[in-house]
Design a protein around this motif. Structure first.
Motif, short mmCIF file in Angstrom:
data_model
loop_
_atom_site.label_atom_id
_atom_site.label_comp_id
_atom_site.label_asym_id
_atom_site.label_seq_id
_atom_site.Cartn_x
_atom_site.Cartn_y
_atom_site.Cartn_z
N LEU A 199 11.59 8.11 12.82
CA LEU A 199 12.14 7.64 14.05
C LEU A 199 12.09 8.79 15.06
O LEU A 199 11.82 8.36 16.19
CB LEU A 199 13.32 7.02 13.79
N LYS A 217 14.45 -2.87 19.59
CA LYS A 217 13.54 -3.80 18.86
C LYS A 217 13.95 -3.91 17.49
O LYS A 217 14.47 -2.96 16.74
CB LYS A 217 12.24 -3.15 18.87
N ILE A 273 13.42 -4.34 13.88
CA ILE A 273 12.32 -4.25 12.99
C ILE A 273 12.79 -4.57 11.40
O ILE A 273 13.54 -4.00 10.87
CB ILE A 273 12.10 -2.49 13.01
N ILE A 311 16.66 -1.16 16.08
CA ILE A 311 16.34 0.17 16.51
C ILE A 311 16.27 0.32 18.05
O ILE A 311 15.60 -0.19 18.68
CB ILE A 311 14.87 0.64 15.81
N TYR A 366 15.13 2.92 21.45
CA TYR A 366 14.19 3.70 22.08
C TYR A 366 14.61 3.65 23.70
O TYR A 366 14.96 2.72 24.34
CB TYR A 366 12.91 3.42 21.64
N CYS A 389 18.60 5.91 17.31
CA CYS A 389 17.80 5.97 18.66
C CYS A 389 16.54 6.91 18.32
O CYS A 389 16.89 7.91 17.77
CB CYS A 389 18.48 6.07 19.82
N SER A 417 9.86 6.22 19.51
CA SER A 417 9.21 5.21 19.59
C SER A 417 9.49 4.30 18.35
O SER A 417 9.79 4.73 17.30
CB SER A 417 7.81 5.58 19.80
N THR A 418 9.21 2.80 18.57
CA THR A 418 9.25 2.10 17.24
C THR A 418 7.73 1.89 16.83
O THR A 418 7.44 1.04 15.94
CB THR A 418 9.90 0.65 17.63
N ILE A 423 6.79 1.71 12.93
CA ILE A 423 7.75 2.03 12.31
C ILE A 423 8.02 0.75 11.38
O ILE A 423 7.97 -0.55 11.90
CB ILE A 423 8.87 2.26 12.88
N HIS A 448 10.82 -1.19 8.20
CA HIS A 448 12.18 -0.73 7.79
C HIS A 448 12.24 -1.72 6.65
O HIS A 448 11.95 -2.82 6.52
CB HIS A 448 13.46 -1.22 8.59
N ILE A 450 13.33 3.89 6.37
CA ILE A 450 12.46 3.93 7.64
C ILE A 450 11.10 4.54 7.40
O ILE A 450 11.35 5.89 6.61
CB ILE A 450 13.01 4.49 8.92
#
Length: 547
Positions: free
Chosen positions: A131, A502, A504, A509, A511, A524, A527-528, A531, A533, A542
Motif C-alpha cells: 500500500l 476505493k 477493493i 482503502i 488514498y 491510507c 495508490s490503489t 492492489i 485484498h 494486501i
C-alpha cells in the motif's frame, strides 16, 4: 496552552513507572532512564498486541490503569517530591518542543502519521508495504506513539513519545553534569556529557526536525554515556539493559546497526558473565523475534528493503519493488536529485557505484554537513583554549579505543552507504566527542573553568529556549487544533482532509491526491492501482495483482 503543560506532566507521571522494573532509583538521572525503558516496554507491548488487535483507545487506556497500580505500589517513590519535580521539568521541555510545532515534513505526512493511524484502527496487515513501500521500514517509535492515543490524551497523545525521548536524554545529561560540576569531576565521562549536551542544544532543538531520526540519535548519545558511566560496574544486568537500548535504536534506524557493538565493550570488564535465561535476556529475545516477524508480515523481508533478506515465496512479497526502493533510497541519499541536473547519463544504480556520486554529493550534502559540524568543533576548541592551564599525563581506560573503533566504522559505513546527515550523524558526533574528551582529560584547568563550562551550557540552553519560544509567540495561531502540532494536514490551517477511497475486494482503502495521508482515515496509501485484498481468517492481506 496550559493543556500541553498539564498533559505533558501527566504523560511523564503515568508512563515513567513502567521503567522501574528495569532501572531502579529515585533521582532525576534514574527517573530519566526509567522513562526511556518505559517507552521501550510500551513499544514492545504495542508491537505484540497489534498482532491480535488494533491499538484502540480502549486498549491503550488500559495501560493508564496499570500505571496507576504501579504508582500505588511504589508510592514511596512516585508520590514524592523528587519525582514530581522530574515530571514538572519534563512538562516544561515538552511544552517548549511541541507547542505550535509542525511535525517532521514530509516524512510524517507520508508514512509516520498514517502508520500510527493504521495501528490505532487495524491489527497487523499482511503485505501492508504494498500500500505504501515506506511502511516496510517503519520505526518502532510509531508503535510507542500509537499507544499514547487514549481516552485522556486522545490522538494528540501520539506527539508525546518523541518529545519524551528528548526530555529523558536532556534531563539525564544535565543531572549528570550538575553532579560532576559540583564535585569538579572533570573526567572522561564529564567531557562526553558536556560535548554531547552542547550539540543537542545547538542542533537537536526543534520538534519539527525530529521525525524518527533525532530521537534515535539522542538514544545513541545516551547509550554511549551509560557505557562510559557503567564500565566498571560488575554483573550482567547493566549489559542487558544497554543491549536492549541498542536494539531499540536499531529498530528505529537500521543504519545505526553497529550500535549493538557498543554494549559488548562492557565485556572488557572481566567481571561480567551473561545468563541467557535471565528474564531481561528472554524479554530481549522475544522482542527481536516479534520485530522480525512483524517485518516479514508487512513486507516479506526481515530488513526491508534489503533484497537478500526477503522471502519471494510469500504472496505479498514484491521483489522488484523492493529492489527499486533499495536502489532509489541509496541514490537519493548520495545526491541523485542534484546529479540529474547534469549531462552524464547514468542509471540510479550506476550512479551509486564506484564513487560516481562523490562529486555531486561533495558540492551539496558535504557542504551542508560542514556548515553544521565546523562551528560545533570550533566552539569546543574555543572552550578548551579558555579553560586549559597546562597539559598533564592522564591514564586512559582501554575501552575508549574500542568506542573509537565502532564510531569510526559506523561513520565510514554511513558515509559510504547513505550519506545524508540526518541518517547517521550520531556516529560522527560521538567520534568528535570522544576525541574532544580524550584530549580534554589530559589538561589541568584554570580556576574559572567550572564557570566557563556552566556558562557554555547555559548559553546554548538559552538558545534552545529562545528558538522554541520564538515559534510559540510569533508563529501562526490560526490553525485547526492550535496550539498542538499539526498532524492532520500538510496545509497551514491543519484542517483534516477527506481522503479518496476505493473498495477493493470488500476492504475500504484510502488514498490522497498529494500522497500525504497524515493522521486520520486508514488504511491510507500512495495508490490503489494494482492492489488486491483478501481475508485470511480475521486478517487482511494486501498484495499486488500481476497480469
Amino acid at each position: 496552552m496550559i493543556d500541553i503543560l498539564l498533559l505533558g506532566f501527566l504523560a511523564t507521571f503515568l508512563y515513567t513507572p513502567y521503567g522501574y522494573f528495569i532501572q531502579k532509583g529515585n533521582n532525576i538521572r534514574s527517573f530519566s532512564l526509567q522513562l526511556i525503558f518505559s517507552l521501550i516496554i510500551l513499544s514492545f507491548l504495542a508491537l505484540v498486541l497489534n498482532f491480535f488487535t488494533p491499538l484502540s483507545k480502549l486498549i491503550c487506556s488500559s495501560f493508564i490503569l496499570l500505571s496507576v497500580v504501579i504508582i500505588a505500589k511504589f508510592r514511596h517513590i512516585f508520590l514524592k517530591k523528587k519525582y514530581l519535580i522530574f515530571c514538572f521539568l519534563s512538562s516544561i521541555i515538552i511544552f517548549l518542543l511541541i507547542t505550535s510545532s509542525n511535525v517532521y515534513r514530509p516524512d510524517a505526512g507520508l508514512y509516520h502519521l498514517p502508520f500510527i493511524s493504521i495501528l490505532n484502527n487495524e491489527k497487523i496487515i499482511f503485505g501492508l508495504s504494498n500500500l505504501h513501500f515506506r511502511y516496510g521500514h517503519i520505526s518502532i517509535i510509531q508503535y510507542t506513539s500509537a499507544i499514547f492515543n487514549n481516552i485522556i490524551f486522545q490522538d494528540r497523545g501520539i506527539n508525546f513519545p518523541v518529545a519524551l525521548i528528548a526530555v529523558s536524554v536532556i534531563l539525564n545529561f544535565l543531572s549528570n553534569l550538575n553532579y560532576k560540576l559540583k564535585s569538579k569531576q572533570f573526567d572522561f565521562h564529564f567531557f562526553i556529557l558536556f560535548s554531547l549536551t552542547l550539540f543537542i542544544f545547538y542542533k537537536i532543538n526543534r520538534f519539527s526536525e525530529y521525525g524518527n531520526d533525532a530521537p534515535t540519535h539522542l538514544l545513541m548519545f545516551l547509550l554511549i554515556s551509560e557505557i562510559i558511566n557503567n564500565f566498571k560496574v560488575s554483573g550482567s544486568s547493566k549489559f542487558s539493559d544497554l543491549l536492549l537500548l541498542s536494539l531499540f535504536i536499531i529498530m528505529n534506524k537500521i543504519i545505526l546497526l553497529l550500535s549493538v557493538l557498543f554494549p559488548f565493550i562492557l565485556f572488557l570488564n572481566k567481571k561480567i558473565k551473561i545468563n541467557i535465561l535471565e528474564l531481561k535476556n528472554i524479554f530481549i529475545f522475544i522482542f527481536v523475534i516479534f520485530w522480525f516477524t512483524k517485518n516479514i508480515i508487512i513486507s516479506g523481508c526481515l530488513l526491508y528493503p534489503v533484497k537478500i533478506s526477503c522471502f519471494d515465496y510469500f504472496q505479498w512479497t514484491d521483489m522488484k519493488e523492493t529492489e527499486r526502493v533499495s536502489v532509489e533510497n541509496e541514490a537519493w541519499a548520495k545526491g541523485w536529485p542534484d546529479f540529474r541536473k547534469g549531462e552524464l547519463k547514468l542509471t540510479q544504480k550506476e550512479y551509486s557505484k564506484n564513487f560516481n556520486w562523490i562529486n555531486t554529493w561533495g558540492k551539496n550534502h558535504l557542504i551542508k554537513m560542514l556548515n553544521i559540524i565546523v562551528p560545533y568543533i570550533l566552539f569546543l576548541l574555543v572552550i578548551l583554549f579558555i579553560v586549559r592551564k597546562k597539559t598533564i599525563k592522564s591514564v586512559h581506560e582501554r575501552y575508549i579505543k574500542y568506542l573509537f573503533y565502532v564510531s569510526v566504522l559506523g561513520t565510514i559505513i554511513w558515509i559510504y552507504k547513505v550519506p545524508v546527515f540526518r541518517y547517521g550523524y550520531s556516529y560522527l558526533i560521538i567520534f568528535i566527542s570522544l576525541i574532544f574528551s580524550y584530549f580534554a582529560q589530559n589538561f589541568e584547568f584554570k580556576e574559572n573553568s567550572k564557570s566557563v563550562f556552566k556558562a557554555s551550557i547555559l548559553l546554548l540552553a538559552t538558545i534552545f529556549i529562545l528558538k522554541n519560544s520564538n515559534r510559540i509567540i510569533f508563529e501562526n495561531k490560526e490553525y485547526y487544533d492550535y496550539p498542538w502540532p499539526k498532524i492532520y494536514s500538510m496545509h497551514e490551517n491543519n484542517e483534516p482532509i477527506g481522503h479518496n477511497f476505493k473498495y477493493i475486494d470488500g476492504k475500504k482503502i484510502y488514498y490522497t491526491a498529494n500522497n500525504y495521508c497524515m493522521y486520520g482515515l486508514s488504511p491510507c496509501g500512495l495508490s490503489t492501482s494494482g492492489i488486491r485484498h483478501k481475508k485470511i481468517l480475521s486478517y487482511s492481506l494486501i498484495y499486488k495483482y500481476l497480469n
